[in-house]
Design a protein around this motif. Structure first.
Motif, PDB file in Angstrom:
ATOM      1  N   LYS A   1      -3.682   3.037   1.227  1.00  0.00           N
ATOM      2  CA  LYS A   1      -3.469   3.354   2.638  1.00  0.00           C
ATOM      3  C   LYS A   1      -4.730   3.073   3.447  1.00  0.00           C
ATOM      4  O   LYS A   1      -5.851   3.125   2.934  1.00  0.00           O
ATOM      5  CB  LYS A   1      -3.071   4.823   2.807  1.00  0.00           C
ATOM      6  N   HIS A   2      -4.532   2.771   4.718  1.00  0.00           N
ATOM      7  CA  HIS A   2      -5.633   2.555   5.650  1.00  0.00           C
ATOM      8  C   HIS A   2      -5.476   3.539   6.802  1.00  0.00           C
ATOM      9  O   HIS A   2      -4.420   3.585   7.446  1.00  0.00           O
ATOM     10  CB  HIS A   2      -5.622   1.114   6.168  1.00  0.00           C
ATOM     11  N   ASN A   3      -6.500   4.341   7.032  1.00  0.00           N
ATOM     12  CA  ASN A   3      -6.437   5.384   8.062  1.00  0.00           C
ATOM     13  C   ASN A   3      -5.230   6.298   7.859  1.00  0.00           C
ATOM     14  O   ASN A   3      -4.585   6.726   8.824  1.00  0.00           O
ATOM     15  CB  ASN A   3      -6.404   4.764   9.462  1.00  0.00           C
ATOM     16  N   GLY A   4      -4.909   6.585   6.606  1.00  0.00           N
ATOM     17  CA  GLY A   4      -3.841   7.517   6.286  1.00  0.00           C
ATOM     18  C   GLY A   4      -2.439   6.950   6.381  1.00  0.00           C
ATOM     19  O   GLY A   4      -1.464   7.671   6.186  1.00  0.00           O
ATOM     20  N   ARG A   5      -2.297   5.652   6.660  1.00  0.00           N
ATOM     21  CA  ARG A   5      -0.979   5.039   6.818  1.00  0.00           C
ATOM     22  C   ARG A   5      -0.781   3.933   5.785  1.00  0.00           C
ATOM     23  O   ARG A   5      -1.703   3.178   5.475  1.00  0.00           O
ATOM     24  CB  ARG A   5      -0.812   4.458   8.220  1.00  0.00           C
ATOM     25  N   THR A   6       0.443   3.813   5.301  1.00  0.00           N
ATOM     26  CA  THR A   6       0.749   2.730   4.383  1.00  0.00           C
ATOM     27  C   THR A   6       0.753   1.401   5.123  1.00  0.00           C
ATOM     28  O   THR A   6       0.828   1.345   6.358  1.00  0.00           O
ATOM     29  CB  THR A   6       2.123   2.927   3.729  1.00  0.00           C
TER      30      THR A   6
END
Length: 338
Positions: free
Chosen positions: A218-223
């Motif tokens: 994940k990047h910045n908490g998002r998939t």
């Protein structure tokens, strides 16, 4: 992409879930042919720091050596068949500034790649891959986000995840969706695991298995798919359809690897090499386009379709992709669960 003589290199979650359940219900390969390269959190953090803008621009288009020829049976076109499986595309989140200024124009059919100016889902879900080999040299390829249960899978070429001459997996592997002229409009995603078939390295017709999947952190908490959306994907499908391919070719005519290019045409069998089960179109993208997506059922207005392969090899007239059969479906399932 590679050349034959000189290699150069959604649907609703409920619908997706039921579709993937069908995939899981199918029998697996008789033996586990998957090779997995895994990266720790610390290795992924180091990869993020490593890929500065200067290193992105300095990376060469991948130029792998041919896979070694070994004794063994040459696969037949029906050796990797199974039930058809379709996973639908996942629409992108609400529009962002990264999509501004795009013109919804599809280039006319041509024998050479053209810049993609149509925008849509494909310009978000296509991107560039960067990695380092065992000697420390850095390279780039292309890849595409594929819809999956973990929303974190990309399809690329096997020669973009492993050295076919040695079997060594590549390191510091990152994917930048929507890459354009050094820009990272949606961030940089690091690979948790890379998946390719062992037979890609060991068989005497490795190009037939020149596909790979990567599971991204994940990047910045998002998939990944929640950030940019995802293309659909199909396995065990028939041939002879109109298809589209997308990649970041490295020649000056293709923007020197800095822009997304597009080809289209009617799919045909690869009759140029004995034992080939690959399919292609009469258009050739060059080094750096390796791993870029081949899509069927492509909607130019939405920029979405169904992945049916990745750019792998060419003969100077046509570019070819490996067929996504049961072995690819099994590998995709592993990546989707990781």
């Amino acid at each position: 992409m590679k050349r034959t003589a000189v290699l150069v290199s959604a649907a609703a979650l409920t619908t997706l879930g039921s579709t993937l359940d069908l995939a899981h219900a199918q029998p697996a390969l008789a033996h586990d042919d998957a090779h997995v390269t895994a990266f720790s959190d610390q290795e992924q953090d180091a990869a993020l720091k490593f890929w500065t803008t200067a290193r992105l621009r300095a990376a060469e288009e991948v130029t792998p050596e041919p896979a070694p020829t070994r004794a063994g049976p040459i696969p037949s076109p029906t050796a990797d068949d199974g039930p058809a499986l379709t996973v639908p595309p996942l629409p992108a989140p609400a529009s962002t500034d990264a999509e501004a200024g795009r013109e919804n124009q599809v280039p006319a059919l041509a024998s050479s790649p053209k810049p993609w100016r149509g925008g849509g889902l494909i310009h978000r879900t296509s991107g560039k891959v960067f990695f380092q080999n065992a000697t420390g040299a850095t390279f780039s390829c292309s890849a595409t986000v594929a819809n999956s249960s973990n929303k974190s899978v990309v399809l690329t070429a096997a020669h973009c995840v492993v050295d076919p001459a040695t079997g060594d997996g590549y390191r510091k592997w990152v994917f930048i969706p929507g890459y354009s002229h050094g820009g990272r409009p949606f961030g940089t995603f690091t690979a948790k695991k890379l998946f390719h078939l062992k037979r890609y390295v060991t068989s005497n017709n490795g190009d037939n298995w020149d596909f790979a999947f990567a599971s991204m952190r994940k990047h910045n908490g998002r998939t990944l798919a929640d950030t940019v959306g995802a293309q659909g994907i199909r396995f065990n499908t028939p041939m002879a359809r109109h298809v589209h391919s997308f990649g970041y070719g490295g020649t000056p005519a293709e923007g020197s690897g800095e822009r997304l290019n597009h080809c289209q045409g009617r799919e045909h069998a690869d009759t140029t090499r004995p034992g080939s089960t690959m399919r292609g179109i009469d258009c050739v993208q060059t080094g750096g386009s390796s791993g870029g997506g081949f899509l069927a059922g492509f909607d130019a207005d939405k920029g979405s379709g169904y992945l049916i392969g990745d750019i792998s090899v060419g003969n100077g007239v046509s570019e070819f992709h490996p067929r996504l059969g049961d072995a690819a479906r099994t590998l995709y399932r592993k990546a989707s669960r990781s």
